[in-house]
Design a protein around this motif. Structure first.
Motif, PDB file in Angstrom:
ATOM      1  N   ILE A   1     -19.641  -2.263   8.472  1.00 31.24           N
ATOM      2  CA  ILE A   1     -20.013  -3.553   7.870  1.00 31.24           C
ATOM      3  C   ILE A   1     -19.164  -4.672   8.458  1.00 31.24           C
ATOM      4  N   PHE A   2     -17.901  -4.384   8.774  1.00 34.95           N
ATOM      5  CA  PHE A   2     -17.050  -5.353   9.473  1.00 34.95           C
ATOM      6  C   PHE A   2     -17.734  -5.823  10.752  1.00 34.95           C
ATOM      7  N   TYR A   3     -18.208  -4.862  11.553  1.00 37.66           N
ATOM      8  CA  TYR A   3     -18.880  -5.221  12.802  1.00 37.66           C
ATOM      9  C   TYR A   3     -20.096  -6.099  12.532  1.00 37.66           C
ATOM     10  N   LEU A   4     -20.903  -5.714  11.567  1.00 37.95           N
ATOM     11  CA  LEU A   4     -22.099  -6.473  11.231  1.00 37.95           C
ATOM     12  C   LEU A   4     -21.756  -7.892  10.782  1.00 37.95           C
ATOM     13  N   VAL A   5     -20.757  -8.022   9.934  1.00 35.47           N
ATOM     14  CA  VAL A   5     -20.353  -9.345   9.425  1.00 35.47           C
ATOM     15  C   VAL A   5     -19.848 -10.223  10.576  1.00 35.47           C
ATOM     16  N   ILE A   6     -19.094  -9.639  11.494  1.00 36.45           N
ATOM     17  CA  ILE A   6     -18.616 -10.427  12.643  1.00 36.45           C
ATOM     18  C   ILE A   6     -19.800 -10.945  13.462  1.00 36.45           C
ATOM     19  N   PHE A   7     -20.817 -10.116  13.665  1.00 38.92           N
ATOM     20  CA  PHE A   7     -22.007 -10.569  14.397  1.00 38.92           C
ATOM     21  C   PHE A   7     -22.732 -11.675  13.639  1.00 38.92           C
ATOM     22  N   ILE A   8     -22.884 -11.518  12.343  1.00 39.66           N
ATOM     23  CA  ILE A   8     -23.561 -12.545  11.544  1.00 39.66           C
ATOM     24  C   ILE A   8     -22.757 -13.840  11.564  1.00 39.66           C
ATOM     25  N   LEU A   9     -21.441 -13.753  11.482  1.00 44.45           N
ATOM     26  CA  LEU A   9     -20.603 -14.964  11.568  1.00 44.45           C
ATOM     27  C   LEU A   9     -20.798 -15.657  12.912  1.00 44.45           C
ATOM     28  N   ALA A  10     -20.825 -14.877  13.989  1.00 48.33           N
ATOM     29  CA  ALA A  10     -21.006 -15.473  15.317  1.00 48.33           C
ATOM     30  C   ALA A  10     -22.374 -16.135  15.439  1.00 48.33           C
ATOM     31  N   LEU A  11     -23.409 -15.459  14.981  1.00 50.44           N
ATOM     32  CA  LEU A  11     -24.764 -16.024  15.076  1.00 50.44           C
ATOM     33  C   LEU A  11     -24.926 -17.261  14.198  1.00 50.44           C
TER      34      LEU A  11
END
Length: 166
Positions: A87-97
């Protein structure tokens, strides 16, 4: 105790430093007198670097060798350990997008290019702002869970798991 690869360890600690800088620039860019957009641009660039490092880390995670996930006496906790990481990885991607969306669609990029220091974000209609703000909160919850989980594991099982990532 098995260690992560040198690449994974380097990515982890570089990301830690960059994320600390992102927290600072994200929190204080509006409060700096003068050209406050310079901190916003730094925040954006660091965010993109963290996203790229995270992509690299995910590739290494699934393609390379890695230590077995930590095991506890609880099946639920074993699953939480794994899911917090993913979920950390997913959240980082969503933050970047969402950050890119705000920069491009929220008017920030144009204001920076025009040197418009009087630009005010239309928070009601800014694409990505609410998602970005929500994901920041989720990120901090995950960060707390990650750190608290590591220390509670050390306390409970008397294993210095930091040796895996140093």
């Amino acid at each position: 105790m098995e260690k992560y690869s040198k690449k994974t360890i380097a990515i982890h600690w570089i990301s830690v430093v960059l994320i600390a800088l992102m927290i600072f620039t994200g929190k204080f860019w509006k409060d700096i007198d003068g050209n406050s957009y310079s901190l916003l641009i730094v925040h954006f660039i660091i965010g993109m670097l963290v996203a790229l490092l995270t992509i690299w880390r995910v590739v290494i995670h699934f393609k390379g060798n890695r230590p077995a996930p930590l095991k506890t006496n609880s099946d639920l906790r074993n699953k939480i350990i794994i899911w917090v990481q993913y979920i950390f990885y997913l959240v980082i991607f969503i933050l970047a997008l969402s950050g890119m969306l705000m920069l491009l669609k929220g008017g920030y990029l144009q204001a920076v290019l025009d040197g418009d220091m009087n630009f005010t974000l239309d928070e009601e209609n800014c694409h990505g702002l609410h998602i970005h703000e929500a994901m920041v909160k989720v990120f901090f919850v995950l960060l707390f869970a990650h750190i608290a989980g590591a220390f509670s594991y050390i306390y409970q099982y008397k294993h210095n798991i930091f040796k895996r990532i140093f």
